[in-house]
Design an enzyme around this catalytic site. Structure first.
Site, PDB file in Angstrom:
ATOM      1  N   GLU A   2     -37.334  33.020 -82.003  1.00 49.04           N
ATOM      2  CA  GLU A   2     -36.619  34.282 -82.264  1.00 49.04           C
ATOM      3  C   GLU A   2     -37.353  35.052 -83.338  1.00 49.04           C
ATOM      4  OE1 GLU A   2     -32.676  33.990 -83.956  1.00 49.04           O
ATOM      5  OE2 GLU A   2     -33.154  32.147 -85.011  1.00 49.04           O
ATOM      6  N   LYS A  59     -26.277  29.068 -89.468  1.00 47.00           N
ATOM      7  CA  LYS A  59     -26.594  30.200 -90.347  1.00 47.00           C
ATOM      8  C   LYS A  59     -26.559  29.745 -91.803  1.00 47.00           C
ATOM      9  CE  LYS A  59     -25.655  35.156 -90.198  1.00 47.00           C
ATOM     10  NZ  LYS A  59     -27.010  35.617 -89.959  1.00 47.00           N
ATOM     11  N   ARG A  71     -18.621  29.967 -85.426  1.00 44.26           N
ATOM     12  CA  ARG A  71     -20.001  29.674 -85.839  1.00 44.26           C
ATOM     13  C   ARG A  71     -20.057  29.238 -87.299  1.00 44.26           C
ATOM     14  NH1 ARG A  71     -24.438  34.116 -84.553  1.00 44.26           N
ATOM     15  NH2 ARG A  71     -23.570  35.037 -86.452  1.00 44.26           N
TER      16      ARG A  71
HETATM   17  N1  PLP Z   1     -30.866  35.179 -85.409  1.00 44.49           N
HETATM   18  C1  PLP Z   1     -30.824  35.196 -86.742  1.00 44.49           C
HETATM   19  C2  PLP Z   1     -31.818  34.383 -87.483  1.00 44.49           C
HETATM   20  C3  PLP Z   1     -29.853  35.958 -87.405  1.00 44.49           C
HETATM   21  O1  PLP Z   1     -29.798  35.977 -88.734  1.00 44.49           O
HETATM   22  C4  PLP Z   1     -28.942  36.715 -86.656  1.00 44.49           C
HETATM   23  C5  PLP Z   1     -27.895  37.482 -87.314  1.00 44.49           C
HETATM   24  O2  PLP Z   1     -26.804  37.061 -87.497  1.00 44.49           O
HETATM   25  C6  PLP Z   1     -29.033  36.675 -85.267  1.00 44.49           C
HETATM   26  C7  PLP Z   1     -30.008  35.905 -84.680  1.00 44.49           C
HETATM   27  C8  PLP Z   1     -28.085  37.451 -84.424  1.00 44.49           C
HETATM   28  O3  PLP Z   1     -26.815  36.860 -84.374  1.00 44.49           O
HETATM   29  P1  PLP Z   1     -25.533  37.754 -84.148  1.00 44.49           P
HETATM   30  O4  PLP Z   1     -25.762  38.532 -82.909  1.00 44.49           O
HETATM   31  O5  PLP Z   1     -24.428  36.784 -83.991  1.00 44.49           O
HETATM   32  O6  PLP Z   1     -25.392  38.611 -85.349  1.00 44.49           O
HETATM   33  C1  COI Z   2     -26.737  39.745 -89.246  1.00 41.43           C
HETATM   34  O1  COI Z   2     -27.256  40.338 -88.300  1.00 41.43           O
HETATM   35  O2  COI Z   2     -25.519  39.835 -89.476  1.00 41.43           O
HETATM   36  C2  COI Z   2     -27.501  38.880 -90.143  1.00 41.43           C
HETATM   37  O3  COI Z   2     -26.906  38.102 -90.843  1.00 41.43           O
HETATM   38  C3  COI Z   2     -28.974  39.007 -90.199  1.00 41.43           C
HETATM   39  C4  COI Z   2     -29.413  39.242 -91.606  1.00 41.43           C
HETATM   40  C5  COI Z   2     -30.868  38.968 -91.735  1.00 41.43           C
HETATM   41  C6  COI Z   2     -29.092  40.621 -92.078  1.00 41.43           C
END
Ligand code: PLP
Ligand code: COI
Length: 342
Positions: A221, A185, A82
């Site tokens: 989301e 991200k 990612r």
């Molecule tokens: N959506 C956003 C905007 C996020 O910052 C995160 C965190 O990383 C997620 C979703 C969840 O992603 P993940 O499950 O890969 O941490």
């Molecule tokens: C995560 O879940 O790792 C993120 O980067 C989300 C952040 C807003 C803390």
């Protein structure tokens, strides 16, 4: 090695200085070997592209202590992919997967006394960060990059923990546009959402639930996490949208939900569907599964949890996911890696 002297059960989701971080630089077409740095500040040229034009991206992942004190990391290869995808999208140099994984292994070994003890409910949060650092004042990509990775011990992202949270659909503010960068991200997405979260909190909610920016018909989301619902007829439904981050937690929950016999649907989710759910949750690395108590949308509120308790399906999903992350359940999909500490 003795653990750091911290009140592990009570640590918040906040930054704490640890024993050091790693820095790698890209210049003249190649990455260097990387160095360990004790100081937690960096020095950048005042014209660096990350500072002016937001040429930066990052990742978030967690390391858990298993019951035999082993350091376990969840789906690190997905975070590597990612970050590379985020870098490509905003024309940055990619961090090769091997370098990404090696950097985290070295970092965790360096900061092993900050890995929260098994059973504390806390984890060591890893934050890889990629910055464009060339001094360029026109809007152009850098030719030099700084990749750094640091860690900090953390507790739950929402201080409520497993206590359900209240979400507000705030239609006047968008997080990300279709065709924009909401699916990667990058820091700008979070800056765009700051005032929405601020407003929601002022009104007594915990977070925002964004709608698609074009039509305002579909759920996107939440600010820091993906959204999913459990329908009254027992399906796991989660939005498909080109302006949300593809969550690794959500990807894993879809597999676990199927194992539990739920039908899984990843598709555009109309906002009215919130009235047809029996449970809802926010999911992500930091949020894990944070159950949703209620959603307020266009002056109507739907409440899923009258008694402030996590619902049975979210609870089972939470338990299955965390048991794998903590090395307590069979890892049949090869999601967990043990990081050598010696
Ligand atoms: N959506 C956003 C905007 C996020 O910052 C995160 C965190 O990383 C997620 C979703 C969840 O992603 P993940 O499950 O890969 O941490
Ligand atoms: C995560 O879940 O790792 C993120 O980067 C989300 C952040 C807003 C803390």
């Amino acid at each position: 090695m003795e653990k750091a002297n911290l009140d592990w059960e009570k640590i918040p989701f906040s930054y704490k200085k640890t024993d050091g971080h790693l820095e790698y630089r890209f210049s003249d077409g190649k990455w260097d070997e990387g160095v360990v740095v004790k100081d937690d500040t960096i020095s950048l040229n005042i014209a660096a592209t990350c500072l002016h034009y937001g040429q930066e991206c990052f990742e978030g992942l967690k390391v858990f202590e298993g019951k035999d004190r082993q350091a376990l990391v969840f789906r690190i290869d997905e975070n590597a992919k990612r970050l590379a995808g985020s870098a490509r999208k905003i024309l940055m140099e990619e961090v090769p997967e091997k370098m990404f994984i090696d950097s985290i292994y070295k970092l965790v070994k360096l900061n092993r006394r900050f890995i929260p003890p098994h059973g504390s409910g806390a984890s060591l949060y890893i934050r890889p960060l990629l910055l464009g650092i060339s001094p360029i004042i026109g809007v152009k990509p850098s030719t030099e990059y700084l990749y750094l990775v640091f860690s900090t011990p953390v507790g739950p992202y929402f201080p409520t923990g497993l206590k359900p949270i209240k979400l507000l659909v705030e239609e006047s503010i968008d997080r990300a546009a279709p065709g924009g960068v909401g699916d990667v991200k990058v820091g700008g997405n979070y800056a765009a959402g700051l005032r929405a979260t601020h407003k929601a909190k002022d009104l007594g909610y915990n977070e925002v639930l964004y709608l698609d920016a074009k039509e305002k018909k579909y759920i996107d989301e939440s600010g820091p996490a993906n959204f999913f619902g459990i329908t009254k007829d027992g399906k796991y439904v989660t939005p498909d949208s080109n302006s949300i981050l593809p969550s690794i937690t959500n990807m894993s929950l879809r597999v676990l939900a199927e194992e539990m016999g739920l039908k899984v649907e990843k598709r555009p989710m109309r906002v009215e569907e919130i009235f047809n759910l029996k449970e809802a949750g926010c999911c992500g690395t930091a949020a894990v599964i944070t159950p949703v108590k209620s959603i307020t949308c266009r002056d109507k509120t739907v409440t899923y949890s009258e008694r402030d308790e996590i619902g049975p399906v979210c609870k089972e999903l939470y338990e299955k996911l965390t048991a794998i992350q903590l090395g307590l359940a069979e890892d049949k999909y090869g999601w967990v890696r043990e990081i050598p500490l010696d």
